[in-house]
Design a protein around this motif. Structure first.
Motif, mmCIF file in Angstrom:
data_model
loop_
_atom_site.group_PDB
_atom_site.id
_atom_site.type_symbol
_atom_site.label_atom_id
_atom_site.label_comp_id
_atom_site.label_asym_id
_atom_site.label_seq_id
_atom_site.Cartn_x
_atom_site.Cartn_y
_atom_site.Cartn_z
ATOM 1 N N GLY A 20 0.779 -1.223 0.000
ATOM 2 C CA GLY A 20 0.000 0.000 0.000
ATOM 3 C C GLY A 20 0.811 1.273 0.000
ATOM 4 O O GLY A 20 0.252 2.364 0.152
ATOM 5 N N CYS A 21 2.124 1.192 -0.192
ATOM 6 C CA CYS A 21 2.930 2.417 -0.175
ATOM 7 C C CYS A 21 2.770 3.232 -1.451
ATOM 8 O O CYS A 21 2.962 4.459 -1.435
ATOM 9 N N ALA A 54 -3.189 1.324 -3.229
ATOM 10 C CA ALA A 54 -3.911 0.561 -2.216
ATOM 11 C C ALA A 54 -4.073 -0.883 -2.667
ATOM 12 O O ALA A 54 -4.339 -1.160 -3.838
ATOM 13 N N HIS A 101 -4.999 -1.453 3.926
ATOM 14 C CA HIS A 101 -3.828 -0.764 4.446
ATOM 15 C C HIS A 101 -4.251 0.185 5.556
ATOM 16 O O HIS A 101 -5.341 0.758 5.534
ATOM 17 N N LYS A 160 -2.416 2.910 6.442
ATOM 18 C CA LYS A 160 -2.042 4.273 6.082
ATOM 19 C C LYS A 160 -2.318 4.503 4.607
ATOM 20 O O LYS A 160 -2.272 3.567 3.806
ATOM 21 N N PRO A 161 -2.595 5.737 4.222
ATOM 22 C CA PRO A 161 -2.788 6.022 2.795
ATOM 23 C C PRO A 161 -1.465 5.906 2.049
ATOM 24 O O PRO A 161 -0.384 5.938 2.647
ATOM 25 N N PRO A 162 -1.511 5.740 0.732
ATOM 26 C CA PRO A 162 -0.255 5.661 -0.043
ATOM 27 C C PRO A 162 0.605 6.899 0.154
ATOM 28 O O PRO A 162 0.113 7.994 0.433
ATOM 29 N N ASP A 165 0.460 9.966 -4.737
ATOM 30 C CA ASP A 165 -0.747 9.778 -5.543
ATOM 31 C C ASP A 165 -0.339 9.120 -6.855
ATOM 32 O O ASP A 165 0.266 9.742 -7.727
#
Length: 458
Positions: free
Chosen positions: A25-26, A29, A35, A37-39, A42
Motif C-alpha cells: 500500500g505504499c 492501495a 492498508h 495508512k494512505p499511499p 498519488d
C-alpha cells in the motif's frame, strides 16, 4: 531511509501497473489486505513518470510528489525482443525516500536493481513469468525479494539475497561525502577524534607521520616541517582526513588577530543546550594542580626514592593546594558570556585581554584564550576578521600589464611582497609563504611610497 520500494511494468492492455511493493500500500492501495495508512504518493499523478516516454528509458530519474514530501527514484528499462508483446518488455524498480535526504547514495542502488533484474530477465525471463514458475524453480517471488531488500538496507545498509541457484542480489549503501575543501599551508587542522587510537600500520605512510602533529595548534606548514614531509603531500593527506570528516580546518591563532561575534552568539547567551557549561569545561584553566594528579604523584613517590621530606612535604603541599583552590576566583557563566560578547572587529585579542585585565579580571590566569577562540569559531559564535593589503602601484601593474621594479637593494623583496597586495591574499597566507611575521610585513609595507598601501579588515 527507504520509505518504500516497488516494481512496476507496462502492460499493453492495462498500461502502467504496480506489480509488487513494500510495504503493501505504499504506492497503490491493495485489495487483498486493507492498508492502515494512505499511499505515500498519488499514483494517478506520478504514473506517467514511473513508466515514462521512450526518451527517458535506461536513465536515472527523480520525481517529487506534489506535496514535495517524498521523492521517487527510478531507472526505467526497456528490453527489446520479439517474444514480448509489442516486441519489448518495459519495467521499472523504484525507491521512495523523503525529499530532503541525500539521494546520491540511493542512485547506485536503483541502478543496480535495474541492471540486475534486466540481466535476470534476459537469462530466464524472471520478470515476465510473473512468478508462475517461481516455486517450481526454487526462486523467491518478487514481493519477498523487495521486502528483504528494503529491510536489510534500512537496518544494515547492505543486503546479500540469493534469488536462485545462479543469481544473488548484492548491494551496499555507501554514504556520500562531498569533495573536501582545499587545504592551505596557513590552515590549522583540528582533530574531531583521537586519531592516534585508530591509526593502523597499514595506513598510508604520510598519514602515519603527520597524525602525531595534528593537535589543533600546528598549522599545515609546521606539520609538514615537523613530520619531515613535503607540503603538497601533507595537504593531500589532510584532505583525506577532511573527506572522512575526522578533522576540521581553522585559521591560525595570533594575539594580534581580530574576531567578531556571529548571530549564533544569542544561543550562547541563553545557554541553549548547555553551551556555556560546555565552554567552561573546555577553556577554563585549573588554578592549581588537580587533586587526582597530586594523589598519583603521592602514591608514586615512595617507590621512586627515599626522600626524607616525602611524607610531611606531600601533606603540606596537598593542604596548601586545596586552600589555594578554595581561594581562587572561579570563572562564572556570566563572566564567560562577557568574555565572548566583547570580541569585536576593531579589537585585537591582545587589546581584548588588556580590556578585561583593566577591569580586574586576569584572563590569562583563568582561561585558555586559544581554546576559547577555537570554541567560539567551531560553534559558530565567532568568526575571524582577516587582514588584507592593497597597493595602488600593484593594481596599476595589473591593469596596464607593465612591470616596473624600483631600484634599490630591497627591490626584489618588495616586488615579491607586492604580489600579495591585490586585496585577495590575507596576512595568514603572506606569513606562511614568505616566512615573515606580521610586524616584518608592516615594516616592509611602510617602505613603499607614501599613500600607496592600504590595510583593511574583512
Amino acid at each position: 531511509m527507504i520509505q518504500g520500494i516497488f516494481y512496476a511494468r507496462f502492460l499493453p492492455q492495462e498500461g502502467t501497473k504496480i506489480v509488487a511493493q513494500s510495504p503493501p500500500g505504499c504506492i497503490v492501495a491493495t485489495t487483498s489486505a486493507p492498508h492502515l495508512k494512505p499511499p505515500l504518493v498519488d499514483f494517478d499523478i506520478v504514473q506517467e513518470y514511473i513508466i515514462p516516454r521512450k526518451a527517458f528509458f535506461n536513465r536515472f530519474m527523480t520525481v517529487n510528489s506534489p506535496d514535495n514530501k517524498y521523492s521517487i527514484l527510478g531507472y526505467p528499462v526497456s528490453i527489446p525482443n520479439e517474444r514480448y508483446h509489442r516486441n519489448e518488455f518495459i519495467f521499472n524498480f523504484g525507491l521512495v525516500v523523503e525529499s530532503d535526504v541525500d539521494q546520491v547514495p540511493y542512485e547506485r542502488l536503483v541502478r543496480r536493481l535495474a541492471v540486475t533484474f534486466a540481466e535476470m530477465e534476459r537469462q530466464n525471463g524472471y520478470l515476465s513469468s510473473d512468478g508462475r514458475h517461481a516455486k517450481d524453480d526454487g526462486r523467491r517471488p518478487i514481493e519477498s525479494l523487495l521486502e528483504i531488500v528494503k529491510e536489510d538496507l534500512n537496518n544494515y545498509g547492505e543486503c546479500m539475497i540469493p534469488v536462485d541457484d545462479a543469481n544473488t542480489i548484492n548491494m551496499k549503501l555507501f554514504p556520500y561525502h562531498p569533495p573536501p575543501a582545499p587545504v592551505r599551508g596557513w590552515h590549522v587542522p583540528v582533530p574531531k577524534m583521537k586519531l592516534a587510537d585508530i591509526v593502523d600500520p597499514t595506513w598510508d605512510l604520510t598519514l602515519q607521520k603527520i597524525i602525531p602533529h595534528v593537535d589543533g595548534v600546528n598549522d599545515v606548514r609546521r606539520i609538514a616541517w615537523l613530520a619531515d614531509v613535503s607540503l603538497p603531500l601533507t595537504q593531500i593527506a589532510l584532505q583525506h582526513l577532511l573527506y572522512y570528516d575526522t578533522v576540521l580546518l581553522l585559521d591560525m591563532f595570533f594575539f594580534g588577530s581580530c574576531y567578531a561575534p556571529r548571530p549564533g552568539i544569542h544561543d550562547f547567551i541563553a545557554n541553549r543546550d548547555g553551551l556555556v557549561d560546555e565552554c567552561a569545561g573546555y577553556v577554563c584553566i585549573n588554578p592549581a594542580v588537580p587533586g587526582s594528579n597530586t594523589n598519583e604523584s603521592t602514591t608514586a613517590t615512595p617507590s621512586e626514592s627515599g626522600d626524607k621530606r616525602k611524607d610531611a612535604g606531600t601533606a603540606d603541599a596537598v593542604a596548601s593546594l586545596k586552600q589555594q583552590q578554595q581561594q581562587q576566583q572561579q570563572v562564572s557563566n556570566y563572566q564567560l558570556i562577557k568574555l565572548v560578547t566583547t570580541f569585536c572587529a576593531g579589537r585585537s585579542v591582545m587589546e581584548w585581554i588588556k580590556l578585561h585585565q583593566d577591569a580586574g579580571f586576569d584572563v590569562l590566569r583563568h582561561v585558555d584564550v586559544r581554546r576559547l577562540v577555537q570554541f567560539g569559531v567551531i560553534k559558530g559564535l565567532l568568526y575571524r576578521v582577516h587582514k588584507y593589503v592593497v597597493s595602488k602601484q600593484y593594481l596599476e601593474v595589473l591593469a596596464t600589464g607593465r612591470r616596473t621594479i624600483r631600484g634599490g637593494d630591497d627591490a626584489e623583496d618588495e616586488t615579491t611582497l607586492l604580489r600579495y597586495a591585490d586585496g585577495c591574499h590575507s596576512f595568514d597566507q603572506i606569513i606562511t609563504e614568505l616566512n615573515m611575521t606580521d610586524g616584518e610585513i608592516m615594516k616592509k609595507l611602510r617602505s613603499l611610497e607614501p599613500g600607496d598601501r592600504t590595510v583593511f579588515y574583512r
